[in-house]
Design a protein around this motif. Structure first.
Motif, PDB file in Angstrom:
ATOM      1  N   ALA A 210      72.001   9.351 -43.547  1.00 49.63           N
ATOM      2  CA  ALA A 210      71.148   9.737 -44.666  1.00 49.63           C
ATOM      3  C   ALA A 210      71.383  11.189 -45.062  1.00 49.63           C
ATOM      4  O   ALA A 210      71.361  11.529 -46.257  1.00 49.63           O
ATOM      5  N   VAL A 211      71.598  12.040 -44.061  1.00 50.70           N
ATOM      6  CA  VAL A 211      71.881  13.452 -44.352  1.00 50.70           C
ATOM      7  C   VAL A 211      73.176  13.567 -45.151  1.00 50.70           C
ATOM      8  O   VAL A 211      73.248  14.288 -46.159  1.00 50.70           O
ATOM      9  N   GLN A 212      74.215  12.859 -44.705  1.00 48.87           N
ATOM     10  CA  GLN A 212      75.492  12.889 -45.428  1.00 48.87           C
ATOM     11  C   GLN A 212      75.313  12.407 -46.862  1.00 48.87           C
ATOM     12  O   GLN A 212      75.856  12.998 -47.802  1.00 48.87           O
ATOM     13  N   GLY A 213      74.551  11.333 -47.041  1.00 47.19           N
ATOM     14  CA  GLY A 213      74.312  10.828 -48.380  1.00 47.19           C
ATOM     15  C   GLY A 213      73.590  11.836 -49.257  1.00 47.19           C
ATOM     16  O   GLY A 213      73.918  11.993 -50.444  1.00 47.19           O
ATOM     17  N   ALA A 214      72.620  12.548 -48.677  1.00 43.15           N
ATOM     18  CA  ALA A 214      71.880  13.549 -49.441  1.00 43.15           C
ATOM     19  C   ALA A 214      72.774  14.712 -49.854  1.00 43.15           C
ATOM     20  O   ALA A 214      72.681  15.221 -50.977  1.00 43.15           O
ATOM     21  N   VAL A 215      73.649  15.132 -48.945  1.00 42.16           N
ATOM     22  CA  VAL A 215      74.586  16.217 -49.266  1.00 42.16           C
ATOM     23  C   VAL A 215      75.487  15.807 -50.421  1.00 42.16           C
ATOM     24  O   VAL A 215      75.679  16.557 -51.391  1.00 42.16           O
ATOM     25  N   ASN A 216      76.044  14.620 -50.347  1.00 38.82           N
ATOM     26  CA  ASN A 216      76.968  14.175 -51.396  1.00 38.82           C
ATOM     27  C   ASN A 216      76.256  13.966 -52.730  1.00 38.82           C
ATOM     28  O   ASN A 216      76.829  14.243 -53.793  1.00 38.82           O
ATOM     29  N   ASP A 217      75.009  13.498 -52.681  1.00 37.41           N
ATOM     30  CA  ASP A 217      74.248  13.368 -53.922  1.00 37.41           C
ATOM     31  C   ASP A 217      74.045  14.733 -54.580  1.00 37.41           C
ATOM     32  O   ASP A 217      74.174  14.879 -55.805  1.00 37.41           O
ATOM     33  N   LEU A 219      75.912  17.441 -54.198  1.00 37.88           N
ATOM     34  CA  LEU A 219      77.198  17.948 -54.696  1.00 37.88           C
ATOM     35  C   LEU A 219      77.574  17.295 -56.019  1.00 37.88           C
ATOM     36  O   LEU A 219      78.058  17.964 -56.936  1.00 37.88           O
ATOM     37  N   ARG A 220      77.358  15.995 -56.148  1.00 36.87           N
ATOM     38  CA  ARG A 220      77.646  15.314 -57.417  1.00 36.87           C
ATOM     39  C   ARG A 220      76.798  15.889 -58.546  1.00 36.87           C
ATOM     40  O   ARG A 220      77.285  16.110 -59.658  1.00 36.87           O
ATOM     41  N   ARG A 221      75.533  16.132 -58.248  1.00 36.86           N
ATOM     42  CA  ARG A 221      74.642  16.663 -59.273  1.00 36.86           C
ATOM     43  C   ARG A 221      75.052  18.072 -59.683  1.00 36.86           C
ATOM     44  O   ARG A 221      75.047  18.410 -60.879  1.00 36.86           O
ATOM     45  N   TRP A 222      75.423  18.885 -58.709  1.00 33.40           N
ATOM     46  CA  TRP A 222      75.788  20.261 -59.021  1.00 33.40           C
ATOM     47  C   TRP A 222      77.027  20.357 -59.892  1.00 33.40           C
ATOM     48  O   TRP A 222      77.068  21.116 -60.857  1.00 33.40           O
ATOM     49  N   ILE A 223      78.068  19.614 -59.556  1.00 26.17           N
ATOM     50  CA  ILE A 223      79.312  19.771 -60.314  1.00 26.17           C
ATOM     51  C   ILE A 223      79.257  19.045 -61.652  1.00 26.17           C
ATOM     52  O   ILE A 223      80.030  19.375 -62.556  1.00 26.17           O
TER      53      ILE A 223
END
Length: 292
Positions: A210-217, A219-223
């Motif tokens: 879940a932590v990994q998923g939150a990080v990737n979410d 990052l997608r939003r930021w870029i």
């Protein structure tokens, strides 16, 4: 009258602005072992590796003397005092120590006569390799901030926060970091000292997916919206403090950093991380893909 050779002064660094070309004056030339020679110039566009925290490696490129290119085999930190030059891991003091002059050292092959002190030379960085490392370094900072946010709920004590206001797990737990072309690998400790600081490591590792998923979410939003990136510096000299600054939806993020970076998050097509637990350590592998 015979002109005096130029004195060794702190190197003016031009890589924080993204420069990959410099015209410079040679200030010192010194053999390093049997097969290399150290060349110090008054200014440089080359980013050197810091043996104290070697997260980003040296730039690649050439030094051009009298129209002849010399491959720069390595680029490292040096320190000079009373005419004696110490190079790389042999530097005996911390950067900025009183009485020392800190410089960037270009290491060339000692298979021909090196340029003379006082000579004018050109310095040319491999732009493709620089861009790849810059993409990796900016992505590394973004991933660390996103990781801090994803782990914010696993702290039971107040700790120092990052530039976005989240508990700074990256700062508290980082063991080593390696910037690679278009990515990075960061290793964090999960031992007793971190637990005593209030981090619930066992719970975080149970929820690692879940932590990994939150990080990737994040990052997608930021870029997806882009955002300017710059390096602010307190002066032109090598020892001047430099800060990575990035405009994000949550605010302006700032991280002390001496590396090189991209100019805008819009240059990325994707940034993703993979998190792995190994014993008492957490490893984060970050991969960046540029937009086409």
């Amino acid at each position: 009258m015979v002109p005096m050779p130029p004195a060794v002064t702190e190197t003016i660094v031009e890589f924080p602005s993204g420069s990959t070309r410099s015209r410079a004056t040679v200030l010192a030339v010194q053999p390093i072992g049997p097969d290399r020679v150290a060349v110090v110039t008054d200014r440089t566009c080359f980013h050197p590796v810091d043996p104290g925290w070697p997260d980003q490696g040296a730039d690649r490129g050439v030094l051009v003397s009298d129209g002849v290119p010399w491959p720069v085999l390595d680029c490292v930190i040096g320190a000079e005092r009373e005419g004696e030059l110490f190079v790389g891991a042999d530097v005996p003091v911390r950067r900025g120590a009183e009485g020392w002059t800190f410089v960037v050292v270009h290491l060339l092959a000692a298979d021909r006569e090196p340029p003379m002190v006082g000579a004018e030379v050109g310095l040319e960085v491999d732009e493709t390799y620089r861009h790849a490392l810059s993409a990796g370094h900016t992505a590394c900072h973004l991933a660390s901030l996103a990781l801090n946010g994803a782990l914010a709920g696993f702290w039971r004590k107040e700790v120092a926060v990052d530039g976005l206001g989240a508990p700074d797990f990256d700062r508290a737990a980082i063991v080593r970091s390696e910037i690679r072309p278009f990515g990075s690998e960061d290793v964090y400790r999960l031992g007793k000292s971190l637990r005593k600081s209030g981090f619930e490591a066992e719970s975080a590792m149970l929820d690692l997916g879940a932590v990994q998923g939150a990080v990737n979410d994040t990052l997608r939003r930021w870029i997806s919206g882009g955002g300017s990136v710059r390096v602010e510096t307190e002066g032109p000299g090598f020892t001047a403090r430099r800060t990575w600054v990035c405009e994000l939806p949550e605010g302006t993020a700032r991280i002390l950093c001496g590396g090189t970076h991209l100019g805008d998050l819009g240059e990325y097509g994707e940034i993703s991380v993979a998190l792995d637990e190994a014993g008492q350590e957490l490893r984060m592998t970050t991969t960046a893909v540029l937009a086409r």
